[in-house]
Each structure stands twice: as C-alpha cells, then as structure tokens.
Enzyme design. Structure first.
Site, PDB file in Angstrom:
ATOM      1  N   GLU A   1      90.949  43.680 -23.597  1.00 24.44           N
ATOM      2  CA  GLU A   1      90.872  42.432 -24.356  1.00 24.44           C
ATOM      3  C   GLU A   1      91.514  41.327 -23.547  1.00 24.44           C
ATOM      4  O   GLU A   1      92.604  41.501 -22.995  1.00 24.44           O
ATOM      5  CB  GLU A   1      91.635  42.514 -25.692  1.00 24.44           C
ATOM      6  CG  GLU A   1      90.933  43.251 -26.774  1.00 24.44           C
ATOM      7  CD  GLU A   1      91.659  43.170 -28.115  1.00 24.44           C
ATOM      8  OE1 GLU A   1      92.264  42.120 -28.405  1.00 24.44           O
ATOM      9  OE2 GLU A   1      91.612  44.168 -28.846  1.00 24.44           O
TER      10      GLU A   1
ATOM     11  N   GLU B   1      96.244  48.355 -29.889  1.00 26.53           N
ATOM     12  CA  GLU B   1      97.526  47.636 -29.843  1.00 26.53           C
ATOM     13  C   GLU B   1      98.605  48.365 -30.639  1.00 26.53           C
ATOM     14  O   GLU B   1      99.203  47.818 -31.571  1.00 26.53           O
ATOM     15  CB  GLU B   1      97.346  46.210 -30.364  1.00 26.53           C
ATOM     16  CG  GLU B   1      96.393  45.387 -29.510  1.00 26.53           C
ATOM     17  CD  GLU B   1      96.318  43.915 -29.898  1.00 26.53           C
ATOM     18  OE1 GLU B   1      96.522  43.599 -31.076  1.00 26.53           O
ATOM     19  OE2 GLU B   1      96.039  43.081 -29.019  1.00 26.53           O
TER      20      GLU B   1
HETATM   21  C1  BG6 Z   1      94.042  41.374 -30.684  1.00 27.34           C
HETATM   22  C2  BG6 Z   1      93.272  42.297 -31.592  1.00 27.34           C
HETATM   23  O1  BG6 Z   1      95.335  41.234 -31.188  1.00 27.34           O
HETATM   24  O2  BG6 Z   1      93.635  40.069 -30.544  1.00 27.34           O
HETATM   25  C3  BG6 Z   1      91.910  41.787 -32.017  1.00 27.34           C
HETATM   26  O3  BG6 Z   1      93.150  43.578 -31.047  1.00 27.34           O
HETATM   27  C4  BG6 Z   1      91.982  40.304 -32.235  1.00 27.34           C
HETATM   28  O4  BG6 Z   1      91.508  42.517 -33.143  1.00 27.34           O
HETATM   29  C5  BG6 Z   1      92.348  39.638 -30.932  1.00 27.34           C
HETATM   30  O5  BG6 Z   1      90.835  39.730 -32.777  1.00 27.34           O
HETATM   31  C6  BG6 Z   1      92.382  38.130 -31.010  1.00 27.34           C
HETATM   32  O6  BG6 Z   1      93.197  37.759 -32.054  1.00 27.34           O
HETATM   33  P1  BG6 Z   1      92.742  36.754 -33.191  1.00 27.34           P
HETATM   34  O7  BG6 Z   1      93.817  36.808 -34.174  1.00 27.34           O
HETATM   35  O8  BG6 Z   1      92.610  35.442 -32.522  1.00 27.34           O
HETATM   36  O9  BG6 Z   1      91.447  37.273 -33.697  1.00 27.34           O
END
Ligand code: BG6
Length: 469
Positions: free
Chosen positions: A364, A172
C-alpha cells in the site's frame, strides 16, 4: 541515473473487500464490523448496519469485477491485492461449514484475474471481522478466535492454494493498539479496554498469523505468506538524545510486530514494555512453538513518516494514518494532513531489509485527494498531476532502495480505483487511477472514468520503471 527494477517485478494495486465490494448481504454474507462503522474506522459503531454507510454498496465490485479487472489489465497490472470478506465465507465466523456461494464468488474473481495474467495477492483479514465475532466474543480478546481464524484460513488455502501463491494474514496488524475495533474486532470501547485485554488480543492474532502460515505451508509448500504492517519511520524532532530515544521507543512499537513474525519470538524490548505497563500476557508453550513458524516475506503499507520528542510541550500531534504522531516541520501534507515523505520510503525499505533480511513487498502506498471531473477531448477525466507526482516521487525512492540492494518483490498502489476510505468512510478521499462516480451522500451512477494517472501508471509499468528517470 537510470532506474532499474528487477525482472518480474510485481506492479499492481491493492484494495480491501469492505471498501469496494458492496453486496454486503448478497449470497449468504452477513455483516462485518465495517457495516456498522458508517463514519470511519476510528469512530464508535452503530448497533446495526445503517443506510448512510457507503460500504454497504462500496463501488459495487461484487457485480462489476469483470469490468474493473479489465481496466487493471489495461494498466498492465502484474498483481492485484484484494482481501476476502471473512463474513462471506463464514457469515457468523464461528460456524463449522463455509458458505459455498461466498467461496464461488472468489473463484470467479480468480478466473477473471487468470484470464488477464494477473497474479492474485490475498489478504485473509483486512479490517472486516464478522460482526457476530465482535459482539459475541469481543473479537481477538478471546482465545477461541485463533481456532475460528485457523478454520477460515484452512478453507481458503485448500480452495485457492493451488492458484494463489501470495498471501497476507492480517492487514496492518500493528494498528490494533490504535483501532481495536476495526483492527481487532474488539467490541469493548477503546476507552474501556484494559491493557491486558488489548495485549492478549495482539498475542492471539500473532499466534493465529503464525498458525495460518504453518497451515499454508503444509497444504502447499510453494505458498508464500507475509505479515503486513504499517510502516511509519519515526524521526527524532531534534538531535537531543532524549528525542532520539523517544523516537526509538515509538519505532519499537511497530518493529515488535515484524520481529515476532520474522524471528518467531517476543523481543526483549517488547517484554520490558509489557512489564513496565504492568501487563501480563498469557502465553502457552504451544503458543511459543506456533510462533516459530515465521513468514516468508514482509509486506507493509507506507503513507507517511512521523516525529517524536521527549518534550511534552512539543508533542504537537498531526493528522495521520491510523497511527498518528508528532508533525514534522519540514514536510508538506495531503488535504487530510498526512505528511508526504518519499525519502521515508527508501529509509523504511533499507531499514526493514537490514533488520529482517526477508524479501519485502510494498502492498500500500498512495495519495488520498479530492478530484474534479472535467471533460477533455469529449471524455470525462481527472487531471490529477498531484497524484502522478506523488506516485513518481515515491517510486523513484523505491528505485533507489532497489539499487541500495533491497530485495523487493513488488509494489501495489493503494486504491487503484476509488474506494470508500477506511479512516473517514468518505468517497471523496480518492486514491484511484480510475474515478468512480459516487459521492459522500451516496448519489452517483457508479460509472468508471480513467484519470490522467491511469496512463501515467501504465507507462511506468510498461517500462518496468525506466520511464521514471
Ligand atoms: C490503510 C488501510 O491504513 O490505509 C486501508 O489498510 C486504507 O484499508 C488505507 O484505505 C488508506 O486510508 P484511508 O483512511 O485514507 O482510506
């Protein structure tokens, strides 16, 4: 309508070292910035690691990797995205020689994946800059970081490049403007950071990313290197052209990162935005040459869309992923306020494919939710239909995009096993198909239990997406 995914589509899951490995000082590792962020990546750091920081133990993957990878294999994973903890390989970050014990750990992980026929996808830097680099150099504001990163990346490509085809440089990368410490290892507090230093840091990361791509291709031309950006379509809050333009400007803040990675130079709108902000980035001729080493594919995270408006009175910000935005009145949100928008994923896939013409990889996507363990047929489990619905709705949108002609290599669900949250450092914000018995106060046995979604994802993978219809 039948949903068809390409043959060989890479189904799997994604995690990051700092959120699941634990073992934060094992076998020569030293702290990373995450070890001093006990309440989440957007907060102020502590000076030293503190015991209330759940990431120090994570879910103990460092010692349980074989058991966890076997569970991923049971779901039918074709690919597993994980990051390497920079401070396991170079504990300080600026030393000449890597830590052999750290390297050996990832050999073991790769052996285990190979045993199950799961393709690795490695993120070189996922929000875990060695703490020493943050404190001593102020992270990526310092040009010397490029050299440290090149040395680290070269070690990884030389060690694993013959057995790992897919690599991502920075997780990211566009999040640095919102989370300068977590994303860019910048120790200066955000409210004291000058725009010049911020944009210089961005430039250094972009050069380092291109340079790593070049190094990878020199070591093994078969390696595929991708950039990784937060994808977040920005909709105008109304059809007023001023709102459309406001949305466009916000979108450009993210496009810039993909444009530079895919086209090898700064786009005109980005140079203008820098000029307008009075920012002067030091760019050498060598930097310009390096940036020309473009990526092989574009990967991204997708959780939500946002809106923007030119009307200050309507600038009502919602909760959200690291990049927030104006709330969309037409969408529902997760328990943490992230607005759920499956169609937005189809929009992003079409948009990026049309814009860059490079293969895409969704690395993701997922739903953070509070889960309740229950006993069913004598087994502990979670009836997480909300997660299954989210998964299916998003994958249907992906199927449509594939049908639209988008070239997509794979899909890795975020957090296939519960991990510590990046933004809030909670365990209770769970994404997994596998439940991990660990609580926000650090209690729990760390035992693993399959949720209902475990079987749902296995079925989707087994049918190569056909069961989504
Ligand atoms: C992304 C990141 O922003 O979202 C991850 O690359 C992160 O590291 C994921 O865990 C989900 O976000 P969060 O804050 O709910 O864990």
């Amino acid at each position: 309508m039948a949903i068809r995914f390409p043959d060989g589509f890479l189904w799997g899951g994604a995690v990051a070292a700092n959120q699941y490995e634990g073992g934060y000082l094992d076998d020569g590792k030293l702290p990373s910035i995450q070890d001093v962020l006990p309440v989440g990546g957007l907060s102020a750091p502590t000076d030293e690691p503190t015991e209330d920081n759940l990431k120090l133990i994570g879910i103990d993957f460092y010692h349980r990797y074989a058991e966890d990878i076997a569970l991923f294999a049971e779901m039918g994973f074709k690919v597993f995205r994980f990051s390497i903890a920079w401070s396991r390989i170079f504990p300080l970050g600026d030393e000449e020689t890597p830590n052999e014990e750290g390297l050996a750990f990832y050999d073991r992980v790769l052996d285990e994946l190979e045993k199950h026929g799961i393709e690795p996808l490695i993120t070189i830097s996922h929000y875990e800059t060695p703490l020493h680099l943050a404190k001593t150099y102020d992270g990526w504001t310092d040009r010397r970081m490029i050299g440290f990163f090149e040395r680290y990346a070269r070690v990884l490509f030389e060690r694993y490049g013959h057995r790992v085809k897919y690599w991502l440089t920075f997780n990211e990368i566009n999040s640095i403007t919102h989370a300068p410490l977590m994303s860019g290892g910048i120790w200066t507090p955000k409210d004291q950071l000058s725009k010049n230093d911020l944009y210089q840091a961005i430039h250094h990361e972009l050069v380092a990313s291109a340079s790593a791509t070049k190094i990878a291709h020199e070591i093994n031309p078969d390696i595929k290197v991708g950039c990784m950006i937060i994808a977040m379509p920005v909709y105008p809050l109304s059809p007023d052209p001023a709102d459309v333009w406001a949305a466009r400007l916000t979108e450009q803040e993210n496009y810039a990162f993909g444009d530079i990675h895919c086209r090898g130079e700064y786009p005109g709108y980005y140079l203008r935005a820098l000029r307008d902000a009075g920012v002067e980035v030091q760019i050498t001729d060598e930097d310009r040459e390096t940036l020309k080493h473009t990526v092989d594919f574009v990967s991204f995270s997708y959780y939500m869309s946002i809106c923007n408006t030119a009307d200050p009175a309507k600038q009502i910000k919602g909760e959200g992923n690291i990049l927030g935005g104006v709330s969309n009145p037409t969408l529902e949100a997760s328990e943490w306020g992230w607005q759920i928008d499956p169609l937005g994923l189809r929009i992003v896939l079409n948009d990026y494919w049309e814009r860059w013409g490079k293969p895409l990889f969704i690395v993701e996507n997922g739903l953070g939710a509070k889960d309740q363990l229950v006993v069913l047929d004598g087994e502990l489990t979670v009836e997480d239909d909300y997660r299954i619905n989210y998964l299916r709705d998003h994958l249907k949108a992906v199927g449509e995009a594939v049908d639209d002609g988008v070239e997509l290599w794979g899909y890795t669900w975020w957090g296939p096993i519960d991990v510590v949250s990046a933004s809030t450092a909670q365990m209770s914000k769970r994404y997994g198909f596998i439940y991990v018995d660990r609580n926000d106060d650090g209690t729990g046995t760390l035992a693993r239990y399959k949720k209902k979604s475990f079987g749902a994802y296995r079925e989707i993978i087994e049918s190569n997406g056909a069961s989504l219809a």
